[in-house]
Motif scaffolding. Structure first.
Motif, mmCIF file in Angstrom:
data_model
loop_
_atom_site.group_PDB
_atom_site.id
_atom_site.type_symbol
_atom_site.label_atom_id
_atom_site.label_comp_id
_atom_site.label_asym_id
_atom_site.label_seq_id
_atom_site.Cartn_x
_atom_site.Cartn_y
_atom_site.Cartn_z
ATOM 1 N N ALA A 193 20.485 -3.835 -34.069
ATOM 2 C CA ALA A 193 19.129 -3.599 -34.589
ATOM 3 C C ALA A 193 18.469 -2.442 -33.831
ATOM 4 O O ALA A 193 17.803 -1.597 -34.444
ATOM 5 N N GLN A 194 18.667 -2.391 -32.521
ATOM 6 C CA GLN A 194 18.104 -1.297 -31.723
ATOM 7 C C GLN A 194 18.747 0.041 -32.097
ATOM 8 O O GLN A 194 18.070 1.052 -32.209
ATOM 9 N N VAL A 195 20.061 0.024 -32.283
ATOM 10 C CA VAL A 195 20.787 1.236 -32.671
ATOM 11 C C VAL A 195 20.269 1.726 -34.023
ATOM 12 O O VAL A 195 19.965 2.911 -34.188
ATOM 13 N N ASP A 196 20.142 0.818 -34.991
ATOM 14 C CA ASP A 196 19.648 1.181 -36.319
ATOM 15 C C ASP A 196 18.236 1.761 -36.238
ATOM 16 O O ASP A 196 17.918 2.742 -36.916
ATOM 17 N N HIS A 197 17.397 1.160 -35.395
ATOM 18 C CA HIS A 197 16.031 1.640 -35.215
ATOM 19 C C HIS A 197 16.029 3.058 -34.636
ATOM 20 O O HIS A 197 15.293 3.929 -35.109
ATOM 21 N N GLU A 198 16.867 3.297 -33.639
ATOM 22 C CA GLU A 198 16.938 4.630 -33.031
ATOM 23 C C GLU A 198 17.466 5.663 -34.016
ATOM 24 O O GLU A 198 17.014 6.803 -34.025
ATOM 25 N N VAL A 199 18.411 5.277 -34.865
ATOM 26 C CA VAL A 199 18.939 6.194 -35.875
ATOM 27 C C VAL A 199 17.823 6.557 -36.863
ATOM 28 O O VAL A 199 17.690 7.722 -37.258
ATOM 29 N N GLU A 200 16.997 5.587 -37.238
ATOM 30 C CA GLU A 200 15.861 5.868 -38.136
ATOM 31 C C GLU A 200 14.886 6.843 -37.470
ATOM 32 O O GLU A 200 14.378 7.758 -38.117
ATOM 33 N N ASN A 225 18.070 23.540 -44.820
ATOM 34 C CA ASN A 225 19.026 24.653 -44.813
ATOM 35 C C ASN A 225 19.298 25.122 -46.247
ATOM 36 O O ASN A 225 18.679 24.634 -47.194
ATOM 37 N N SER A 226 20.232 26.044 -46.404
ATOM 38 C CA SER A 226 20.521 26.622 -47.726
ATOM 39 C C SER A 226 21.077 25.586 -48.705
ATOM 40 O O SER A 226 21.031 25.777 -49.911
ATOM 41 N N ASN A 227 21.586 24.470 -48.192
ATOM 42 C CA ASN A 227 22.091 23.393 -49.051
ATOM 43 C C ASN A 227 21.024 22.343 -49.362
ATOM 44 O O ASN A 227 21.321 21.316 -49.960
ATOM 45 N N GLY A 228 19.804 22.580 -48.881
ATOM 46 C CA GLY A 228 18.727 21.627 -49.113
ATOM 47 C C GLY A 228 18.771 20.413 -48.191
ATOM 48 O O GLY A 228 18.105 19.412 -48.438
ATOM 49 N N GLN A 229 19.560 20.513 -47.114
ATOM 50 C CA GLN A 229 19.660 19.413 -46.144
ATOM 51 C C GLN A 229 18.791 19.737 -44.937
ATOM 52 O O GLN A 229 18.671 20.895 -44.540
ATOM 53 N N ASP A 286 23.822 23.199 -34.927
ATOM 54 C CA ASP A 286 23.001 22.555 -35.959
ATOM 55 C C ASP A 286 23.356 21.079 -36.075
ATOM 56 O O ASP A 286 24.529 20.727 -36.168
ATOM 57 N N ILE A 287 22.329 20.246 -36.106
ATOM 58 C CA ILE A 287 22.487 18.826 -36.406
ATOM 59 C C ILE A 287 21.938 18.680 -37.817
ATOM 60 O O ILE A 287 20.768 18.955 -38.083
ATOM 61 N N ILE A 288 22.804 18.273 -38.737
ATOM 62 C CA ILE A 288 22.455 18.241 -40.160
ATOM 63 C C ILE A 288 22.331 16.787 -40.617
ATOM 64 O O ILE A 288 23.230 15.978 -40.396
ATOM 65 N N LEU A 289 21.232 16.512 -41.278
ATOM 66 C CA LEU A 289 20.973 15.175 -41.805
ATOM 67 C C LEU A 289 21.668 15.036 -43.159
ATOM 68 O O LEU A 289 21.383 15.772 -44.090
ATOM 69 N N LEU A 290 22.616 14.111 -43.245
ATOM 70 C CA LEU A 290 23.378 13.890 -44.483
ATOM 71 C C LEU A 290 22.737 12.820 -45.350
ATOM 72 O O LEU A 290 22.899 12.832 -46.568
ATOM 73 N N GLN A 291 22.057 11.874 -44.727
ATOM 74 C CA GLN A 291 21.420 10.774 -45.454
ATOM 75 C C GLN A 291 19.958 10.675 -45.036
ATOM 76 O O GLN A 291 19.660 10.548 -43.868
ATOM 77 N N GLU A 292 19.074 10.747 -46.027
ATOM 78 C CA GLU A 292 17.659 10.597 -45.717
ATOM 79 C C GLU A 292 17.301 9.142 -45.878
ATOM 80 O O GLU A 292 16.452 8.582 -45.350
#
Length: 84
Positions: free
Chosen positions: A4-11, A24-28, A78-84
């Motif tokens: 639960a803590q890990v999930d919270h930190e990821v959020e 970025n150019s891919n909209g991410q 670059d750290i790219i967000l794949l899932q919003e």
């Protein structure tokens, strides 16, 4: 740290990537590691930023080149967000 803590930190990580980064150019959403690492608020929130990054990468929520990011050496990665 429990799941639960890990999930919270990821959020929280997702929030900071959007807050400090740009699309970025891919909209991410994307942020440089140095920007994330050097942000005071991020520094206060995350006990172990690298651990949270690795966890999010394992879950395919973010992507970045390499396994381990180090301050100064990898500031321009670059750290790219794949899932919003």
């Amino acid at each position: 740290m429990n799941q639960a803590q890990v999930d919270h930190e990821v959020e929280l990580l997702k929030k900071y990537i959007k807050q400090l980064g740009s699309k970025n150019s891919n909209g991410q959403w994307s942020v440089k590691y140095g920007v994330l690492f050097n942000d005071d608020e991020v520094g206060n929130v995350f006990e172990a930023l690298m651990g949270t990054l690795k966890s999010a990468k394992r879950k395919k929520i973010i992507q970045y080149e390499g396994e381990l990011l180090l301050q100064r050496v990898h500031d321009n990665v670059d750290i790219i967000l794949l899932q919003e």
